[in-house]
Enzyme design. Structure first.
Site, mmCIF file in Angstrom:
data_model
loop_
_atom_site.group_PDB
_atom_site.id
_atom_site.type_symbol
_atom_site.label_atom_id
_atom_site.label_comp_id
_atom_site.label_asym_id
_atom_site.label_seq_id
_atom_site.Cartn_x
_atom_site.Cartn_y
_atom_site.Cartn_z
ATOM 1 N N SER A 1 -9.594 -1.000 7.314
ATOM 2 C CA SER A 1 -8.942 -0.961 6.026
ATOM 3 C C SER A 1 -8.431 -2.000 5.308
ATOM 4 C CB SER A 1 -8.167 0.167 5.972
ATOM 5 O OG SER A 1 -8.495 1.367 6.285
ATOM 6 N N LYS B 1 0.805 -1.266 0.029
ATOM 7 C CA LYS B 1 -0.093 -0.090 0.144
ATOM 8 C C LYS B 1 0.831 1.198 -0.042
ATOM 9 C CE LYS B 1 -3.855 1.834 2.880
ATOM 10 N NZ LYS B 1 -4.677 1.407 4.046
ATOM 11 N N SER C 1 -9.498 1.295 3.217
ATOM 12 C CA SER C 1 -8.522 1.849 2.174
ATOM 13 C C SER C 1 -7.596 1.219 1.632
ATOM 14 C CB SER C 1 -8.041 2.868 3.143
ATOM 15 O OG SER C 1 -7.090 2.670 4.103
#
Lengths: 396, 396
Positions: free
Chosen positions: A137, A36, A113
C-alpha cells in the site's frame, strides 16, 4: 479550479484537521506532511475510508506515535488523506470518497491504499506523507505516482493509533519526491545513519519474469546497469508457494481484525469490501496453520540470501497503473502479479524502497530494493545514488 | 469444593465457552489448553478483564489465528482465563473479577497479566495456555507460578483478534509445566526445529544485581553452574536508560490504543487503570521521539551481543510473588525492578523463556533466557537440559 486545487480536493479528506504543527523547531521544521486517514490525530475522526466510521464520529483523544515523531521534529501536518476503504485495495479507488488524482498520469489511478498520500506528494502539495503498507500500500502508489515510497521493517515504527488491517503485516512508512527528504525523515524515526558496510546488490532474476513485458523489458536493463549486480533466484518453492503463504495469513488476520465489525447489523461497506470479508471468513485454521510455518521458512531464506550487506532489486508492480474507471474489479491478474512481487517483503517482514526508475508510455514505473531487518538506513543511503543512475533521476 | 475446583473457578472467566476442539487429530490431540481472555474466540465475548467490555457483549465472529493454530493441531480448548484489566498489571489482581490462585504459593499472587492462564497451567487444569506479553505478562506469572513461559519474537505469531495494548511490544506466547509440551507447541507454531548450532551461554552480570538479594543470591550460582558461561554486561547506558526508553514508548502506545476508549463517557475502569491512562496521556511527542531512536540502538546492541548463537541468562523477576491483598499498589520498587529485567527482551523484540529454577522460602523462582530474533527453537531445544540442571528440574 487550478490543477493543484483539484489534486488537493481529491487527496485530502473532508474531515481533515486544518494544517497544524507541534513546534516551529526541529530538523523537519521546513517540511510539511500529509497523513493517511488510518492514523489517529487528536481531535479528529479516523474514518479509514469508510462512511460508517465517519458517521460514528469518534474523536481520537491521542495522536498516533508514528505521527507524533515528525511533529516533534517540527514538520507541519497538512492534513489527512484518502485511503482505499479500510486500507484494502491496490488502486486507490474508494467507492464512497472517490479516487485521488495521479498527478504523474491523470487518466490513471494513483495506486492504493495510501492513495491520497501518494497523490499529495506527487502533486507537490506536501514534502512527504505517511502511509501504511500491508501488502504493497505504499510501494504500489509510489511506483504509480513516480515517487519514493518506503515500507519499513515490520514492527520498527509503532502502529499504535493506526487502524489494524492484517497485524502480521501492517507497517508504517512514508513517501517523498526526493531521496534527501526520504533520508531526513528516516533520521527522525531511526536516528542518524551509522557507518554502513558496502552493499552487495542482488538482482532477483525470477522476479523480473513476473511483470508485464513492457515493464520488465524497461526495468531489467536498468537494474543490470546499476553496477556490479549478482543475479539470484528469489522464489524458493515457486511464486505460487509465496502467494499461498501470504493469502491465508493476510485474510485470516483480516477476518480476525475486521470480521466482527464488518458483519455488524446495518454496517455500510462497499460491495468489494463485503466480498473480501466474505472471502476472509472462508479461511480456515487448516489454511492458516501451515502457512504460518511456511512463512518462517521463507523468512529464513530471505535473511540468508540478504546476509548482512545484501539488497535485492525487484520490480515494484506488475504494470503501468490502470486507467481510472476501467473496470478495476476485473484486474485479477494485475493484483495477483503485483502481490507476487510485494508479498516477498511483507512475508519476510523486511523493508522495501520504491525508487522512480523510468517512464513507459509516458507513465512512471518504479524499481524496488529490499534490505535485511532494520535495513532502512542502507536503502535510504543508497537511494540518491541509485536514482541518479536511472532515467527518472537523470531527468530530474 | 476440591482444591482443583477452587483453582478452576478463579482461573476461568464466567463467560468462557465450554471446552471444545476443532479436530480430534493432530500432533496436539492429547493436550488441552486455556486462552487468556484477550484473544477472540468465535461465538464468545472478549472481555479483556473489563466489566464494560463484558456488558457490551460483542460476540466475536472470528477466532484469533494464534488460537486457531493449536486448535488445528487437535488441542482441546478448555476455555478463557482471567487477565489483569486490559492486560495492564504485573500481579494478576483484577479489581472486578478477582485474583486467580497461585497453585505453587496460594497465599501469593499468580503474577500477571496472563494470570488465569498461568494458574490453570500450574494447577494442572490444562497442559498449556496462551497468554500475551508486552512487558512481562507471560514471563512474570511463569516465574511466580513455577512454570515455563515463553515470550515470542515480536511479530512472529499473529496478534490479529487479540486486544492491542501497546502494539510496539505486544506478543503472543504460551506456558506449560514441562519443556516437552513447550516444544510440541513450538513445533506447531514454527515448524520442526532444524539443526541448531551450539549455543554460547552468556550471563548478564549486571542483570543479577537488580533483584532482591534473596533471589539474586539463589539464582546466580545456579546460572554460573549451567556450563561454560561467559559473563557480560547487558545494560549499555545504564538500567535507567532502558527504562527511560521503554516507558514513554509503552505509555505512548497505550494512550494511542486505549486512550479514546478509556475516556468515553461513563466508562467503567478500575482506579488503577484510570490512573495509568491519565499517566499515559501525559506522555508527549518529545518523550516518544528520542525513545524510539534509543530503542534502535538498544536493539542493535542486543543483536550484536547475541550474535548468531548466543543466549543470555537473566533473572525473570525482582522478587518472590507478593502476598495476596498486601497493598500491591504500593509495590513501586517491585514493578520498577521487574520491568528493568523484562524490558530488555521487550525493547529488542526478542524471545525470552522463563524456566522454573528453584524455590526460595518455599516459593518458585524462575530464571530467564533471551535468544536472538526467531530464536524460540533454540530456547525450546535447550529447555529440558537447562531445567534438568536446576533444582526445580532435579526435584521434578
Amino acid at each position: 479550479m487550478t490543477q493543484i486545487e483539484t489534486i488537493r480536493r481529491a487527496a485530502f479528506v473532508g474531515h481533515s484537521p486544518a494544517p497544524f504543527r507541534a513546534t516551529w523547531e526541529g530538523p523537519l521544521a521546513d517540511l510539511s506532511f500529509a497523513v493517511k486517514d488510518l492514523f489517529d490525530i487528536e481531535g479528529a475522526v479516523t474514518a479509514c475510508g469508510n462512511p460508517d466510521r465517519l458517521k460514528a464520529g469518534v474523536i481520537a483523544r491521542a495522536t498516533a506515535p508514528a505521527v507524533q515523531i515528525p511533529l516533534a521534529a517540527g514538520a507541519q501536518c497538512a492534513g489527512k488523506t484518502h485511503t482505499d476503504e479500510v486500507a484494502c485495495g491496490m488502486f486507490g479507488d474508494n467507492e464512497f470518497f472517490g479516487t485521488p488524482i495521479n498527478p504523474a498520469a491523470p487518466d490513471r489511478v494513483p495506486g492504493g491504499s495510501s492513495a491520497g498520500s501518494a497523490s499529495a506528494v506527487a502533486g507537490g502539495l506536501v514534502d512527504f506523507a505517511l502511509g501504511t503498507d500491508t501488502g504493497g500500500s505504499i510501494r504500489v502508489p509510489g511506483s504509480f505516482c513516480g515517487i519514493f515510497g518506503l515500507r519499513t521493517t515490520f514492527g520498527r515504527i509503532s502502529v499504535a493509533g493506526v487502524m489494524a488491517m492484517a497485524p502480521s503485516f501492517d507497517t508504517v512508512g512514508w513517501m517523498a519526491r526526493s531521496p534527501a527528504v526520504m533520508s531526513r525523515v528516516g533520521e527522525v524515526y531511526f536516528g542518524p545513519t551509522g557507518d554502513l558496510s558496502a552493499t552487495r546488490l542482488l538482482l532477483a532474476r525470477d522476479a523480473f519474469a513476473i511483470p508485464n513485458p513492457r515493464v520488465a523489458q524497461a526495468l531489467l536493463p536498468l537494474a543490470r546497469a546499476l553496477g556490479p549486480v549478482a543475479e539470484v533466484d528469489l522464489y524458493r518453492g515457486g511464486v505460487a508457494h509465496w502467494l499461498d503463504t501470504f493469502r491465508p495469513l493476510q485474510l485470516g488476520d483480516l477476518h480476525a481484525t475486521l470480521g466482527t465489525w464488518a458483519a455488524a447489523e446495518g454496517r455500510q461497506v462497499s460491495a468489494s469490501i463485503a466480498q473480501r470479508m466474505a472471502l476472509a471468513a472462508t479461511v480456515t485454521a487448516a489454511d492458516i496453520a501451515p502457512a504460518a510455518r511456511w512463512r518462517e521458512g521463507l523468512t529464513e531464506h530471505m535473511i540468508d540470501l540478504l546476509g548482512a550487506d545484501g539488497v535485492i532489486c525487484i520490480p515494484t508492480a506488475h504494470d503501468l497503473p490502470p486507467f481510472v474507471g476501467g473496470g478495476l474489479e476485473q484486474l485479477i491478474e494485475f493484483r495477483e502479479k503485483t502481490l507476487a512481487l510485494t508479498c516477498v517483503a511483507s512475508l519476510a517482514r523486511l523493508p522495501q524502497l520504491n525508487i522512480p526508475a523510468t517512464m513507459v508510455e509516458g507513465v512512471p514505473v518504479g524499481l524496488s530494493f529490499i534490505a535485511g531487518p532494520r535495513g532502512e538506513e542502507r536503502l535510504l543511503a543508497m537511494a540518491a545514488t541509485l536514482h541518479a543512475q536511472l532515467p527518472a533521476g537523470r531527468a530530474a
